[in-house]
Motif scaffolding. Structure first.
Motif, PDB file in Angstrom:
ATOM      1  N   TRP A   1       1.475 -13.912 -24.255  1.00 17.46           N
ATOM      2  CA  TRP A   1       2.934 -13.711 -24.320  1.00 17.46           C
ATOM      3  C   TRP A   1       3.348 -12.449 -23.569  1.00 17.46           C
ATOM      4  O   TRP A   1       4.367 -11.841 -23.836  1.00 17.46           O
ATOM      5  N   ILE A   2       2.516 -12.025 -22.609  1.00 16.27           N
ATOM      6  CA  ILE A   2       2.805 -10.815 -21.824  1.00 16.27           C
ATOM      7  C   ILE A   2       2.975 -11.211 -20.368  1.00 16.27           C
ATOM      8  O   ILE A   2       2.050 -11.756 -19.749  1.00 16.27           O
ATOM      9  N   THR A   3       4.172 -10.973 -19.826  1.00 10.45           N
ATOM     10  CA  THR A   3       4.375 -11.191 -18.391  1.00 10.45           C
ATOM     11  C   THR A   3       5.412 -10.209 -17.873  1.00 10.45           C
ATOM     12  O   THR A   3       6.310  -9.784 -18.608  1.00 10.45           O
ATOM     13  N   GLY A   4       5.235  -9.784 -16.609  1.00  7.84           N
ATOM     14  CA  GLY A   4       6.204  -8.896 -15.959  1.00  7.84           C
ATOM     15  C   GLY A   4       5.984  -7.423 -16.226  1.00  7.84           C
ATOM     16  O   GLY A   4       6.810  -6.600 -15.840  1.00  7.84           O
ATOM     17  N   VAL A   5       4.860  -7.067 -16.867  1.00  3.65           N
ATOM     18  CA  VAL A   5       4.662  -5.652 -17.192  1.00  3.65           C
ATOM     19  C   VAL A   5       3.793  -4.951 -16.138  1.00  3.65           C
ATOM     20  O   VAL A   5       2.996  -5.581 -15.447  1.00  3.65           O
ATOM     21  N   ALA A   6       3.986  -3.633 -16.050  1.00  3.53           N
ATOM     22  CA  ALA A   6       3.104  -2.760 -15.263  1.00  3.53           C
ATOM     23  C   ALA A   6       2.406  -1.868 -16.278  1.00  3.53           C
ATOM     24  O   ALA A   6       3.029  -0.965 -16.851  1.00  3.53           O
TER      25      ALA A   6
ATOM     26  N   MET B   1       7.878 -11.966  -9.500  1.00  4.95           N
ATOM     27  CA  MET B   1       6.989 -13.123  -9.596  1.00  4.95           C
ATOM     28  C   MET B   1       6.910 -13.627 -11.033  1.00  4.95           C
ATOM     29  O   MET B   1       6.831 -14.840 -11.286  1.00  4.95           O
ATOM     30  N   ALA B   2       6.932 -12.695 -11.996  1.00  2.00           N
ATOM     31  CA  ALA B   2       6.883 -13.108 -13.405  1.00  2.00           C
ATOM     32  C   ALA B   2       8.061 -14.026 -13.723  1.00  2.00           C
ATOM     33  O   ALA B   2       7.903 -15.055 -14.403  1.00  2.00           O
ATOM     34  N   LEU B   3       9.238 -13.663 -13.215  1.00  2.00           N
ATOM     35  CA  LEU B   3      10.429 -14.489 -13.474  1.00  2.00           C
ATOM     36  C   LEU B   3      10.337 -15.813 -12.721  1.00  2.00           C
ATOM     37  O   LEU B   3      10.636 -16.880 -13.260  1.00  2.00           O
TER      38      LEU B   3
END
Ligand SMILES: NC(=O)c1ccc[n+]([C@@H]2O[C@H](COP(=O)([O-])OP(=O)(O)OC[C@H]3O[C@@H](n4cnc5c(N)ncnc54)[C@H](O)[C@@H]3O)[C@@H](O)[C@H]2O)c1
Length: 239
Positions: free
Chosen positions: A219-224, A153-155
């Protein structure tokens, strides 16, 4: 206050981690709609079983009608079954997958059209997505899938300026885990899995959700993000 002027939709807002997140978002200045099968203490209270598509669609529409838009989506509705895989019935497997995974899909699907550049989604995965834990096959599988879903989803939504992250909490004191906390032997065993020497409180997780939802995480996306007292860092014992 980090969330002034923002509107948030929080699932699982009636209890435990979701309730703490909804309260923390409100304390930080957000207007909050809680979506749950049970009543929540949120400014806007909408009811739906997250597995039922038409109910989710109506509840999201009602939340948007009352809040105007969705800047933050926090998905927490979830259930767990503690059984080895061969003892699970197909019905139990399907229900956990439906609530923990289909529910996140449906709530995201119906919320995304109301989200925009600068919006943030925070899915509630689990430390057991990162570290194997016995007798939790279906729960662990759904939480691992949420970590993968978060990256995808981040992408998919980066181009629209929508960030998507997940939190992986260690064992946290909520109604979901109350049977564990009522047994001193199991409490001691679980505490030992967390190098910082205690299990989590819902507020520990809520603070991380506020950060990921806020512009501080722009600036943070796609992290767990593990929020787990060191649970996923490795063995705490000096061997
Ligand atoms: N407590 C922990 O140790 C822990 C650790 C890691 C991850 N998590 C995750 O955090 C989330 C919240 O867990 P919690 O411990 O606060 O549990 P909880 O049982 O206290 O709260 C879960 C909430 O989800 C709601 N819910 C359940 N099924 C639903 C459905 N079909 N439709 C709508 N709402 C539904 C419940 O009514 C409840 O209000 C879950 O996704 C859980 O997997 C919990």
């Amino acid at each position: 206050m980090k969330l002034i002027g923002k509107s948030a939709l929080v699932t699982g807002a009636a209890s435990g981690i979701g309730a703490a997140i909804a309260a923390a978002f409100a304390r930080e200045g957000a207007r909050v709609a809680g979506l749950d099968v049970k009543p929540s203490a949120c400014e806007v209270d909408v009811r739906a079983d997250v597995t039922e598509e038409s109910a989710v669609a109506s509840a999201v529409e009602e939340a948007v009608r009352r809040l105007g838009r969705i800047d933050i989506l926090s998905t927490n509705a979830g259930i767990a079954i503690r059984k080895p895989l061969d003892e699970l019935t197909a019905g139990e497997w399907d229900r956990v997958v439906a609530v923990n995974l289909r529910g996140v899909f449906l709530v995201s699907k119906y919320s995304l059209p109301h989200m925009h550049r600068g919006s943030s989604i925070v899915h509630m995965a689990s430390g057991v997505a990162l570290v194997g834990t016995r007798n939790r096959a279906v729960y662990t599988a759904t939480k691992g899938a949420l970590v993968s879903l978060t990256r995808n989803m981040a992408l998919d939504y980066a181009g629209r300026g929508i960030r998507v992250n997940s939190i992986c909490p260690g064992f946290t004191r909520t109604p979901l885990t109350e049977n564990l906390f009522s047994d001193p032997v199991r409490t001691a065993a679980f505490t030992a899995l967390h190098p910082l020497g205690r299990m989590g409180e819902p507020e520990d997780v809520a603070r991380a959700a506020v950060f990921l939802a806020s512009d501080d995480a722009a600036w943070i996306t796609g992290v767990a993000l593990p929020v787990d007292g060191g649970y996923s860092a490795g063995h705490a014992a000096d061997i």
